[in-house]
Structures are given as C-alpha cells and as structure tokens.
Design a protein around this motif. Structure first.
Motif, PDB file in Angstrom:
ATOM      1  N   GLY A  25       1.033  21.089  71.940  1.00 19.26           N
ATOM      2  CA  GLY A  25       0.508  20.615  73.223  1.00 19.26           C
ATOM      3  C   GLY A  25       1.319  21.036  74.435  1.00 19.26           C
ATOM      4  O   GLY A  25       1.092  20.532  75.537  1.00 19.26           O
ATOM      5  N   LEU A  26       2.271  21.962  74.240  1.00 17.97           N
ATOM      6  CA  LEU A  26       3.005  22.443  75.415  1.00 17.97           C
ATOM      7  C   LEU A  26       2.160  23.492  76.130  1.00 17.97           C
ATOM      8  O   LEU A  26       1.339  24.173  75.520  1.00 17.97           O
ATOM      9  CB  LEU A  26       4.372  23.018  75.026  1.00 17.97           C
ATOM     10  N   ARG A  27       2.342  23.572  77.403  1.00 22.40           N
ATOM     11  CA  ARG A  27       1.557  24.430  78.289  1.00 22.40           C
ATOM     12  C   ARG A  27       2.423  25.617  78.712  1.00 22.40           C
ATOM     13  O   ARG A  27       3.587  25.445  79.041  1.00 22.40           O
ATOM     14  CB  ARG A  27       1.223  23.554  79.505  1.00 22.40           C
ATOM     15  N   LYS A  28       1.827  26.811  78.694  1.00 22.99           N
ATOM     16  CA  LYS A  28       2.591  28.002  79.087  1.00 22.99           C
ATOM     17  C   LYS A  28       2.812  27.998  80.595  1.00 22.99           C
ATOM     18  O   LYS A  28       1.858  27.814  81.354  1.00 22.99           O
ATOM     19  CB  LYS A  28       1.833  29.255  78.663  1.00 22.99           C
ATOM     20  N   GLU A  29       4.050  28.166  81.017  1.00 18.39           N
ATOM     21  CA  GLU A  29       4.347  28.121  82.454  1.00 18.39           C
ATOM     22  C   GLU A  29       4.635  29.500  83.032  1.00 18.39           C
ATOM     23  O   GLU A  29       4.657  29.660  84.240  1.00 18.39           O
ATOM     24  CB  GLU A  29       5.553  27.207  82.700  1.00 18.39           C
ATOM     25  N   GLY A  30       4.875  30.479  82.178  1.00 14.36           N
ATOM     26  CA  GLY A  30       5.176  31.815  82.690  1.00 14.36           C
ATOM     27  C   GLY A  30       5.965  32.605  81.683  1.00 14.36           C
ATOM     28  O   GLY A  30       6.293  32.094  80.608  1.00 14.36           O
ATOM     29  N   VAL A  31       6.237  33.858  82.029  1.00 19.11           N
ATOM     30  CA  VAL A  31       7.013  34.720  81.134  1.00 19.11           C
ATOM     31  C   VAL A  31       8.141  35.360  81.935  1.00 19.11           C
ATOM     32  O   VAL A  31       7.909  35.920  83.007  1.00 19.11           O
ATOM     33  CB  VAL A  31       6.129  35.826  80.507  1.00 19.11           C
ATOM     34  N   PHE A  32       9.345  35.235  81.422  1.00 21.51           N
ATOM     35  CA  PHE A  32      10.503  35.868  82.048  1.00 21.51           C
ATOM     36  C   PHE A  32      10.736  37.203  81.356  1.00 21.51           C
ATOM     37  O   PHE A  32      11.139  37.243  80.190  1.00 21.51           O
ATOM     38  CB  PHE A  32      11.746  34.985  81.909  1.00 21.51           C
ATOM     39  N   LEU A  33      10.460  38.303  82.070  1.00 20.57           N
ATOM     40  CA  LEU A  33      10.557  39.623  81.448  1.00 20.57           C
ATOM     41  C   LEU A  33      12.006  40.032  81.215  1.00 20.57           C
ATOM     42  O   LEU A  33      12.856  39.853  82.095  1.00 20.57           O
ATOM     43  CB  LEU A  33       9.864  40.657  82.339  1.00 20.57           C
ATOM     44  N   LYS A  34      12.242  40.580  80.015  1.00 20.30           N
ATOM     45  CA  LYS A  34      13.571  41.098  79.647  1.00 20.30           C
ATOM     46  C   LYS A  34      14.695  40.167  80.107  1.00 20.30           C
ATOM     47  O   LYS A  34      15.655  40.593  80.761  1.00 20.30           O
ATOM     48  CB  LYS A  34      13.765  42.501  80.239  1.00 20.30           C
ATOM     49  N   SER A  35      14.562  38.880  79.759  1.00 20.48           N
ATOM     50  CA  SER A  35      15.518  37.901  80.293  1.00 20.48           C
ATOM     51  C   SER A  35      16.687  37.604  79.359  1.00 20.48           C
ATOM     52  O   SER A  35      17.659  36.982  79.775  1.00 20.48           O
ATOM     53  CB  SER A  35      14.794  36.597  80.641  1.00 20.48           C
ATOM     54  N   ALA A  36      16.587  38.013  78.085  1.00 20.64           N
ATOM     55  CA  ALA A  36      17.707  37.770  77.160  1.00 20.64           C
ATOM     56  C   ALA A  36      17.641  38.777  76.029  1.00 20.64           C
ATOM     57  O   ALA A  36      16.592  39.394  75.786  1.00 20.64           O
ATOM     58  CB  ALA A  36      17.629  36.352  76.602  1.00 20.64           C
TER      59      ALA A  36
END
Ligand SMILES: CC(C)(COP(=O)(O)OP(=O)(O)OC[C@H]1O[C@@H](n2cnc3c(N)ncnc32)[C@H](O)[C@@H]1OP(=O)(O)O)[C@@H](O)C(=O)NCCC(=O)NCCS
Length: 181
Positions: free
Chosen positions: A141-152
C-alpha cells in the motif's frame, strides 16, 4: 520464550538475539539476497557476529515463522527524526521467498506503527531493478513518490567502476492507511 512484540497470522516479530546467528547467516551469506543491499555479502563468522551486534537493537525486527520458530527475515525500521517519518527496509531468507511472508511482516509493521506508535509517515527506497522489492512495496500500500536517478551504488562492474542505481521512493501516510483500513 517467544517474546513477540506483535504477531500476524503466520509470523511473530521480536528483537534479534545473539542465538539467531545460524538462521541469520542463511540470509546474510547469500549473494543474491545482498545484491541490492548497502552491504557486502557476509562470511558465516561475520553473520554470527552481526546477530550479536543487532541483538536487542530497536531498529530491527527479527521475523519468525510461528509454526517452526525459524527466523526467516530481518526488518529495519528507524525513526528518521524528520517530522514523524520512519524508514522501512527488509531482507528475507531466499528459500522462503514467494510465500508472502515479507508482505505479511511489512504490513504488520505498518499496522503496528500506525496503531501503537507515534508514526506519521513510512518511507522506503528500492532500486527500480529490484522487482520483488518494488512489488512488495506496492502490495503493502505504499505510494510511489518519485525516482532518484543514479543516486547510489552498492555494486561495482568488472573494472571496479560503480554500477549506479535509480532508486524509487515510496511512502504511506497514517491518514492514507487509516482511510483504507
Ligand atoms: C524483497 C523481498 C523481501 C521480497 O520477498 P518475496 O517473498 O518475494 O515477497 P512477498 O512476501 O511479497 O511474497 C510475494 C510472492 O509470494 C506469493 N505468495 C504465496 N503465498 C502468498 C500469501 N499467502 N500471501 C501473499 N503472497 C503469497 C505471491 O504470489 C508473490 O509471488 P510473485 O512475486 O511471484 O507474484 C526478497 O526478495 C528479499 O529478501 N530480497 C533481498 C533483499 C532486498 O532486496 N531487500 C530490499 C532492498 S530495497
């Protein structure tokens, strides 16, 4: 003595104990299980030490199959000290994947956090290539908030260069949870 903090239908969640080493080692020494994790695959000896280190640590839940007493998973759950946001993470014994245990445990933590603890928001991040983790977060039930590109990067390529991951951020608010449950 089980000492569960809370139970779900098939699972009991409690703090780690030094005596959990052998079951914990099955998780930590497996290369496939640690691939998307921010640590290297453990040796057996280091896995035993890790159980000792985590024993009683309130940032972690040991996930136990009630029927057999087997420790099948680890859940990390930590207060980020940022306006009531807590971060969740998990890793389960690969032999037990595909039974819905991780989902049941994560849903249990969410329910416990919003009903028994003063938690406002639960947050998680997963590499977009980590399909099992992404499916789990969405099913919980978690909602996608965004994607951090090449972050780690947790792995290197054969030249020793970092393999950068794109990390999807997911969250659920107490209000959202309460309106659906
Ligand atoms: C991420 C991880 C915990 C997911 O484990 P999992 O067992 O796939 O997840 P779930 O508990 O949600 O189980 C889902 C599967 O069980 C199946 N299942 C069987 N019985 C079930 C039941 N009673 N209830 C729910 N699902 C059930 C589902 O159909 C589903 O199969 P599918 O994925 O093929 O559709 C596991 O892959 C893992 O430990 N990965 C390594 C560590 C890691 O990457 N951690 C996350 C870093 S961000």
């Amino acid at each position: 003595m089980a000492d569960f903090i809370f139970e779900t239908a098939r699972l009991g969640l409690r703090r780690f104990r030094a005596s959990d080493g052998e079951d914990f080692a099955e998780i930590l020494t497996d290369e496939e299980t640690s691939y998307f994790e921010p640590y290297d695959t453990f040796t057996y000896e280091n896995a035993l030490k890790e159980a000792e280190k985590l024993s009683g640590d309130e940032h972690f839940f040991a996930v136990i199959l009630k029927e057999t007493g087997k420790l099948v998973g680890k859940i990390y759950f930590e207060d980020k000290k940022f306006f009531g946001t807590w971060e969740i993470g998990y890793s389960f014994n690969r032999k037990y994947w595909g039974n819905g245990y991780a989902l049941e445990a994560v849903k249990g933590v969410i329910n416990y956090a919003f009903s028994e603890m003063n938690v406002h928001r639960i947050y998680a991040e997963a590499d977009v290539l980590n399909t099992r983790s992404i499916k789990l977060l969405e099913r919980a039930g978690l909602r996608k908030e965004g994607v951090f590109l090449k972050s780690a990067h947790f792995q290197n390529d054969s030249n020793g260069e970092p393999i950068w991951g794109d990390f999807a951020a997911y969250a659920i608010l107490k209000d959202e949870y309460n309106s659906k449950n």
